[in-house]
Design a protein around this motif. Structure first.
Motif, PDB file in Angstrom:
ATOM      1  N   PRO A   1       8.481  19.530   0.004  1.00 33.09           N
ATOM      2  CA  PRO A   1       7.031  19.725  -0.629  1.00 33.09           C
ATOM      3  C   PRO A   1       7.312  20.257  -1.799  1.00 33.09           C
ATOM      4  O   PRO A   1       6.400  20.401  -2.758  1.00 33.09           O
ATOM      5  N   VAL A   2       8.532  20.749  -2.427  1.00 33.71           N
ATOM      6  CA  VAL A   2       8.804  21.484  -3.613  1.00 33.71           C
ATOM      7  C   VAL A   2       8.419  20.524  -4.908  1.00 33.71           C
ATOM      8  O   VAL A   2       8.021  21.113  -5.935  1.00 33.71           O
ATOM      9  N   GLU A   3       8.769  19.350  -4.814  1.00 34.46           N
ATOM     10  CA  GLU A   3       8.526  18.539  -6.111  1.00 34.46           C
ATOM     11  C   GLU A   3       6.906  18.356  -6.369  1.00 34.46           C
ATOM     12  O   GLU A   3       6.169  18.418  -7.424  1.00 34.46           O
ATOM     13  N   ARG A   4       6.101  18.304  -5.293  1.00 38.39           N
ATOM     14  CA  ARG A   4       4.552  18.281  -5.202  1.00 38.39           C
ATOM     15  C   ARG A   4       4.195  19.769  -5.722  1.00 38.39           C
ATOM     16  O   ARG A   4       3.405  19.710  -6.609  1.00 38.39           O
ATOM     17  N   MET A   5       4.771  20.815  -5.151  1.00 36.05           N
ATOM     18  CA  MET A   5       4.420  22.034  -5.776  1.00 36.05           C
ATOM     19  C   MET A   5       4.631  22.210  -7.408  1.00 36.05           C
ATOM     20  O   MET A   5       3.753  22.701  -7.982  1.00 36.05           O
ATOM     21  N   MET A   6       5.692  21.729  -7.777  1.00 34.19           N
ATOM     22  CA  MET A   6       6.001  21.830  -9.072  1.00 34.19           C
ATOM     23  C   MET A   6       5.185  20.789  -9.916  1.00 34.19           C
ATOM     24  O   MET A   6       4.150  21.601 -10.944  1.00 34.19           O
ATOM     25  N   ARG A   7       4.676  19.859  -9.450  1.00 27.39           N
ATOM     26  CA  ARG A   7       3.664  19.211 -10.225  1.00 27.39           C
ATOM     27  C   ARG A   7       2.403  19.891 -10.054  1.00 27.39           C
ATOM     28  O   ARG A   7       1.689  19.731 -11.214  1.00 27.39           O
TER      29      ARG A   7
ATOM     30  N   MET B   1      -0.970  13.867 -12.650  1.00 30.27           N
ATOM     31  CA  MET B   1       0.405  14.445 -12.389  1.00 30.27           C
ATOM     32  C   MET B   1       0.492  15.202 -10.973  1.00 30.27           C
ATOM     33  O   MET B   1       1.158  14.955 -10.141  1.00 30.27           O
ATOM     34  N   GLY B   2      -0.597  15.791 -10.771  1.00 26.82           N
ATOM     35  CA  GLY B   2      -0.818  16.767  -9.597  1.00 26.82           C
ATOM     36  C   GLY B   2      -1.998  16.941  -9.108  1.00 26.82           C
ATOM     37  O   GLY B   2      -3.101  16.196  -9.603  1.00 26.82           O
ATOM     38  N   ILE B   3      -2.187  17.902  -8.313  1.00 29.71           N
ATOM     39  CA  ILE B   3      -3.681  18.222  -7.669  1.00 29.71           C
ATOM     40  C   ILE B   3      -4.230  16.813  -7.354  1.00 29.71           C
ATOM     41  O   ILE B   3      -5.462  16.619  -7.746  1.00 29.71           O
ATOM     42  N   LYS B   4      -3.470  15.832  -6.902  1.00 25.77           N
ATOM     43  CA  LYS B   4      -4.079  14.490  -6.642  1.00 25.77           C
ATOM     44  C   LYS B   4      -5.208  14.500  -5.610  1.00 25.77           C
ATOM     45  O   LYS B   4      -5.873  13.326  -5.392  1.00 25.77           O
ATOM     46  N   GLY B   5      -5.370  15.437  -4.791  1.00 24.73           N
ATOM     47  CA  GLY B   5      -6.257  15.126  -3.613  1.00 24.73           C
ATOM     48  C   GLY B   5      -7.690  15.723  -4.285  1.00 24.73           C
ATOM     49  O   GLY B   5      -8.785  15.610  -3.561  1.00 24.73           O
ATOM     50  N   SER B   6      -7.616  16.351  -5.424  1.00 25.80           N
ATOM     51  CA  SER B   6      -9.005  16.784  -5.960  1.00 25.80           C
ATOM     52  C   SER B   6      -9.488  15.738  -7.011  1.00 25.80           C
ATOM     53  O   SER B   6      -8.733  15.709  -7.954  1.00 25.80           O
ATOM     54  N   PRO B   7     -10.435  15.042  -6.846  1.00 22.98           N
ATOM     55  CA  PRO B   7     -11.025  14.219  -7.627  1.00 22.98           C
ATOM     56  C   PRO B   7     -11.366  14.873  -9.024  1.00 22.98           C
ATOM     57  O   PRO B   7     -12.349  15.802  -9.053  1.00 22.98           O
TER      58      PRO B   7
ATOM     59  N   GLU C   1       0.370  13.484   2.514  1.00 27.50           N
ATOM     60  CA  GLU C   1      -0.145  12.368   2.489  1.00 27.50           C
ATOM     61  C   GLU C   1      -1.274  12.403   1.594  1.00 27.50           C
ATOM     62  O   GLU C   1      -1.698  11.365   1.013  1.00 27.50           O
ATOM     63  N   VAL C   2      -2.104  13.388   1.359  1.00 29.40           N
ATOM     64  CA  VAL C   2      -3.140  13.764   0.588  1.00 29.40           C
ATOM     65  C   VAL C   2      -2.726  13.328  -1.138  1.00 29.40           C
ATOM     66  O   VAL C   2      -3.186  12.571  -1.914  1.00 29.40           O
ATOM     67  N   ASP C   3      -1.420  13.907  -1.220  1.00 27.49           N
ATOM     68  CA  ASP C   3      -0.742  13.693  -2.560  1.00 27.49           C
ATOM     69  C   ASP C   3      -0.141  12.276  -2.825  1.00 27.49           C
ATOM     70  O   ASP C   3      -0.704  11.745  -3.788  1.00 27.49           O
ATOM     71  N   ALA C   4       0.383  11.818  -1.689  1.00 25.83           N
ATOM     72  CA  ALA C   4       0.895  10.429  -2.115  1.00 25.83           C
ATOM     73  C   ALA C   4      -0.284   9.485  -2.145  1.00 25.83           C
ATOM     74  O   ALA C   4      -0.150   8.299  -2.797  1.00 25.83           O
ATOM     75  N   ASP C   5      -1.378   9.676  -1.608  1.00 27.22           N
ATOM     76  CA  ASP C   5      -2.278   8.421  -1.481  1.00 27.22           C
ATOM     77  C   ASP C   5      -3.371   8.964  -2.529  1.00 27.22           C
ATOM     78  O   ASP C   5      -4.428   8.359  -2.485  1.00 27.22           O
ATOM     79  N   SER C   6      -3.374   9.981  -2.954  1.00 23.36           N
ATOM     80  CA  SER C   6      -4.341  10.670  -3.819  1.00 23.36           C
ATOM     81  C   SER C   6      -5.761  10.554  -3.324  1.00 23.36           C
ATOM     82  O   SER C   6      -6.639  10.059  -3.905  1.00 23.36           O
ATOM     83  N   ARG C   7      -5.770  11.036  -2.116  1.00 25.25           N
ATOM     84  CA  ARG C   7      -7.161  11.033  -1.424  1.00 25.25           C
ATOM     85  C   ARG C   7      -7.629  12.461  -1.368  1.00 25.25           C
ATOM     86  O   ARG C   7      -6.831  13.443  -1.220  1.00 25.25           O
ATOM     87  N   TYR C   8      -8.821  12.684  -1.056  1.00 19.82           N
ATOM     88  CA  TYR C   8      -9.486  13.998  -0.774  1.00 19.82           C
ATOM     89  C   TYR C   8      -9.403  14.549   0.256  1.00 19.82           C
ATOM     90  O   TYR C   8      -9.078  13.867   1.493  1.00 19.82           O
ATOM     91  N   PRO C   9      -8.800  16.004   0.469  1.00 21.28           N
ATOM     92  CA  PRO C   9      -8.342  16.625   1.811  1.00 21.28           C
ATOM     93  C   PRO C   9      -9.729  16.819   2.587  1.00 21.28           C
ATOM     94  O   PRO C   9      -9.941  17.984   2.545  1.00 21.28           O
TER      95      PRO C   9
ATOM     96  N   ALA D   1      -2.484  22.799  -2.822  1.00 26.87           N
ATOM     97  CA  ALA D   1      -3.098  23.378  -4.196  1.00 26.87           C
ATOM     98  C   ALA D   1      -4.442  22.441  -4.092  1.00 26.87           C
ATOM     99  O   ALA D   1      -5.394  22.884  -4.475  1.00 26.87           O
ATOM    100  N   SER D   2      -4.362  21.141  -3.866  1.00 25.00           N
ATOM    101  CA  SER D   2      -5.714  20.481  -4.125  1.00 25.00           C
ATOM    102  C   SER D   2      -6.874  20.992  -3.201  1.00 25.00           C
ATOM    103  O   SER D   2      -7.900  21.339  -3.594  1.00 25.00           O
ATOM    104  N   ALA D   3      -6.580  21.479  -1.810  1.00 22.16           N
ATOM    105  CA  ALA D   3      -7.474  21.910  -0.849  1.00 22.16           C
ATOM    106  C   ALA D   3      -7.983  23.221  -1.315  1.00 22.16           C
ATOM    107  O   ALA D   3      -9.051  23.733  -1.105  1.00 22.16           O
ATOM    108  N   SER D   4      -7.267  23.940  -2.173  1.00 22.05           N
ATOM    109  CA  SER D   4      -7.445  25.459  -2.674  1.00 22.05           C
ATOM    110  C   SER D   4      -8.726  25.108  -3.481  1.00 22.05           C
ATOM    111  O   SER D   4      -9.526  26.179  -3.852  1.00 22.05           O
ATOM    112  N   LEU D   5      -8.738  24.035  -4.174  1.00 22.37           N
ATOM    113  CA  LEU D   5      -9.905  23.849  -5.199  1.00 22.37           C
ATOM    114  C   LEU D   5     -11.280  23.755  -4.549  1.00 22.37           C
ATOM    115  O   LEU D   5     -12.419  23.790  -5.271  1.00 22.37           O
ATOM    116  N   ILE D   6     -11.317  23.639  -3.103  1.00 26.52           N
ATOM    117  CA  ILE D   6     -12.783  23.729  -2.509  1.00 26.52           C
ATOM    118  C   ILE D   6     -13.310  25.058  -2.620  1.00 26.52           C
ATOM    119  O   ILE D   6     -14.421  25.044  -3.300  1.00 26.52           O
TER     120      ILE D   6
END
Ligand code: CAA
Ligand code: FAD
Length: 384
Positions: free
Chosen positions: A353-359, A206-212, A35-43, A86-91
């Motif tokens: 989830p693998v297409e998100r992981m590839m992005r 393209m990816g890590i869409k949850g990380s602004p 959902e974080v990826d699809a909506d490009s929202r912060y986790p 991956a987005s959350a790991s940037l915290i």
């Protein structure tokens, strides 16, 4: 251990940290990753869960209210979070990136001003080096800072800054003496409430869409004189020395993404039937899995070696850190691409989830210095 012979040991504490973070990641972060990826929202769920458990900035020294965890422990935290998101790991990763310049070079007063708030989870911190026209060539930055009485006044624009708008604090590199090029750059700490500071709109990525990722604008941004990190002119070296300690964390992020994709692929090929048998029974599939496993394990070890080398004070830390970041991120791109392949058509959809992981994997080859820049750093070190 010597500079070139330094290895590492995983302790029971490291394994306990891995188990604890994996548990949080699977229960409290993974359910929101798609959902974080699809909506490009912060986790935000991830931030809350990591902060509640003390895993949001484990590297901050105990003297400033932190856990004082070693570099491998921090890599394990990032790896386990990246395995599911991956987005959350940037915290934890960017809290480390933004604060290492302060830990390395700031005055005691500035450390006391900033680090406890990060350790306590009251604030996060970002790292502002890049500009639109100064990415790989970071020393070509144009953002200026001039001393005006008791204040530094900053003007310019930083680009691509991770966790912009979420972070309260920003470590910012700016030119204080243009004549001196790299040795005329200084590092500062800016607070988001400082006058003349603003955050731009979010990049559409393209990816890590949850990380602004945003620009930072400085329009006569005025900060107290004591918010400089170290002496004027030392900021570029502080910025690059920081990357020696944090490129392994991007390697850890890459290892985590790759491990998540490998785990998903193993589960899928066991389950999926074609030609009357599981696709995992075909040797063509098994050999792909074996290659993926070899690469992930090799990358993980190089990342831990690089993390440990920083703490051992190895003279070759710059080279080993660059190697770990480049190797692990190339592995992440290969392994996630192969994971999509092993899912067949299903792998190309957002149902798995693998297409998100590839992005998400792609960015690890680009940020904290592109992999061409890592190879340049490695080769320069060899040829020096
Ligand atoms: N530690 C300390 N000092 C260092 C150093 C290091 N690792 N590497 C170089 N220096 C010193 C040099 O000795 C030199 O000092 P002297 O002039 O006194 O000798 C000075 O810094 C300048 O070094 P170079 O001449 O090597 O500088 P350069 O202009 O050729 O650039 C570079 C070097 C390696 C290309 C550097 O610009 C670089 O790493 N570029 C990539 C930028 C980058 O990684 N950006 C990451 C942004 S953060 C990010 O992306 C966020 C995220 O992941 C979430
Ligand atoms: P360029 O430097 O324009 O490179 C273009 C191409 O040329 C690349 O393939 C590059 O490898 C190649 N190239 C350039 N120079 C050489 C050379 N000498 N030899 C061989 N090839 C070369 N920066 C921050 O400061 N803080 C952040 O928090 C941050 N987060 C980021 C988050 C995201 C999502 C992204 C996309 C970027 C982020 N960055 C951040 C910036 C990032 O570090 C830069 O994008 C990166 O260093 C590359 O710079 P550039 O984009 O200007 O590419």
């Amino acid at each position: 251990m010597g500079n070139n012979g330094g290895l590492y040991a995983l302790t029971e504490e490291h394994e306990a940290i891995r188990a604890a973070v994996r548990d949080i990641a699977e229960r409290e972060i993974a359910p929101f990753a798609a959902e974080v990826d699809a909506d490009s929202r912060y986790p935000i769920e991830a931030q809350k869960a990591l902060t509640a458990a003390g895993f949001h900035a484990t590297h901050i020294p105990e003297a400033y209210g932190g856990e004082g965890a070693d570099a491998i422990a921090t890599c394990i935290v990032i790896e386990e979070v990246a395995r599911v998101d991956a987005s959350a790991s940037l915290i934890p990763a960017v809290n480390k990136l933004g604060s290492v310049p302060i830990i390395l070079s700031a005055s005691e007063e500035l450390k006391q001003q900033v680090l406890p708030s990060i350790a306590a989870g009251r604030a996060m911190i970002s790292y502002g080096l890049s500009e639109r026209e100064a990415g790989s060539d970071a020393a070509a930055m144009k953002t200026r800072a001039r001393l005006d009485g008791d204040s530094w006044v900053l003007n310019g624009t930083k680009a691509w800054i991770t966790n912009s708008g979420i972070s309260e604090w920003y470590t910012v590199m700016a030119v204080t003496d243009p004549e001196k090029k790299a040795n005329g750059i200084s590092a500062f700490v800016v607070h988001r409430d400082d006058p003349g500071f603003a955050v731009g709109p979010k990049e559409r990525k393209m990816g890590i869409k949850g990380s602004p990722t945003c620009e930072l604008y400085f329009s006569d941004c005025t900060i107290p004189a004591d918010r400089i990190i170290g002496a004027p002119g030392t900021g570029f070296k502080t910025a690059l020395r920081t990357l020696d300690f944090t490129r392994p964390t991007i390697g850890a992020q890459a290892v985590g993404i790759a491990q998540g994709a490998l785990d998903a692929a193993v589960a899928y090929v066991k389950d999926r039937t074609q030609f009357g048998t599981s696709v995992g029974s075909f040797q063509g599939v098994q050999f792909m899995l074996a290659d993926m496993e070899m690469k992930v394990e090799a990358a993980r070890h190089l990342v831990y070696v690089a993390a440990a080398r920083g703490e051992q004070g190895g003279a070759d830390v710059t080279r080993v850190s660059a190697s770990a970041k480049a190797f692990a991120s190339d592995v992440a791109m290969q392994v996630t691409t192969d994971a999509v392949q092993l899912f067949g058509g299903a792998g190309y959809t957002m149902d798995f989830p693998v297409e998100r992981m590839m992005r998400d994997a792609k960015i690890t080859q680009i940020y904290e210095g592109t992999n061409q820049i890592q190879r340049m750093v490695i080769a320069r070190s060899l040829l020096r």
